[in-house]
Design a protein around this motif. Sequence first.
Motif, PDB file in Angstrom:
ATOM      1  N   ARG A   5      22.193 -36.840  79.114  1.00 14.66           N
ATOM      2  CA  ARG A   5      20.889 -36.685  78.452  1.00 14.66           C
ATOM      3  C   ARG A   5      21.050 -36.831  76.953  1.00 14.66           C
ATOM      4  NH1 ARG A   5      17.279 -31.727  80.031  1.00 14.66           N
ATOM      5  NH2 ARG A   5      18.821 -30.627  78.787  1.00 14.66           N
ATOM      6  N   ILE A   7      18.925 -35.518  73.818  1.00 14.47           N
ATOM      7  CA  ILE A   7      17.836 -34.609  73.479  1.00 14.47           C
ATOM      8  C   ILE A   7      17.617 -34.643  71.974  1.00 14.47           C
ATOM      9  CG2 ILE A   7      17.028 -32.223  73.551  1.00 14.47           C
ATOM     10  CD1 ILE A   7      19.142 -31.873  75.853  1.00 14.47           C
ATOM     11  N   GLU A  51      10.650 -31.852  69.337  1.00 16.76           N
ATOM     12  CA  GLU A  51      11.750 -31.879  70.295  1.00 16.76           C
ATOM     13  C   GLU A  51      11.310 -32.648  71.537  1.00 16.76           C
ATOM     14  OE1 GLU A  51      14.205 -28.495  70.712  1.00 16.76           O
ATOM     15  OE2 GLU A  51      14.334 -28.674  72.877  1.00 16.76           O
ATOM     16  N   ILE A  53      13.119 -34.904  75.250  1.00 15.53           N
ATOM     17  CA  ILE A  53      14.225 -35.546  75.947  1.00 15.53           C
ATOM     18  C   ILE A  53      14.018 -37.045  75.805  1.00 15.53           C
ATOM     19  CG2 ILE A  53      15.349 -35.938  78.158  1.00 15.53           C
ATOM     20  CD1 ILE A  53      14.577 -33.082  78.908  1.00 15.53           C
ATOM     21  N   GLU A  56      17.529 -39.807  79.908  1.00 17.78           N
ATOM     22  CA  GLU A  56      18.125 -39.004  80.975  1.00 17.78           C
ATOM     23  C   GLU A  56      18.602 -39.952  82.065  1.00 17.78           C
ATOM     24  OE1 GLU A  56      17.088 -34.637  82.649  1.00 17.78           O
ATOM     25  OE2 GLU A  56      15.424 -36.028  82.420  1.00 17.78           O
TER      26      GLU A  56
END
Length: 59
Positions: A5, A7, A51, A53, A56
């Motif tokens: 991932r 992030i 923030e 993601i 992934e």
Amino acid sequence: MTKIRIISKRDGPNLVEVDGKVKVALCRCGHSNKKPYCDGTHAKVGFRADEKIAFELEL
Ligand code: FES
């Protein structure tokens, strides 16, 4: 199975995680003196960002 991932941290760097462990922190504020790595300068310059993601993948 390996989980990767990226992030984007709130007001901070892009963290590359492999199986939940941070492998590297990459600068996204543009002010690091150790590019492409984050050196914490984002806090001094008041960098602001959401923030999320960004990526992934499970292999
Ligand atoms: S995001 Fe940390 S120094 Fe740029």
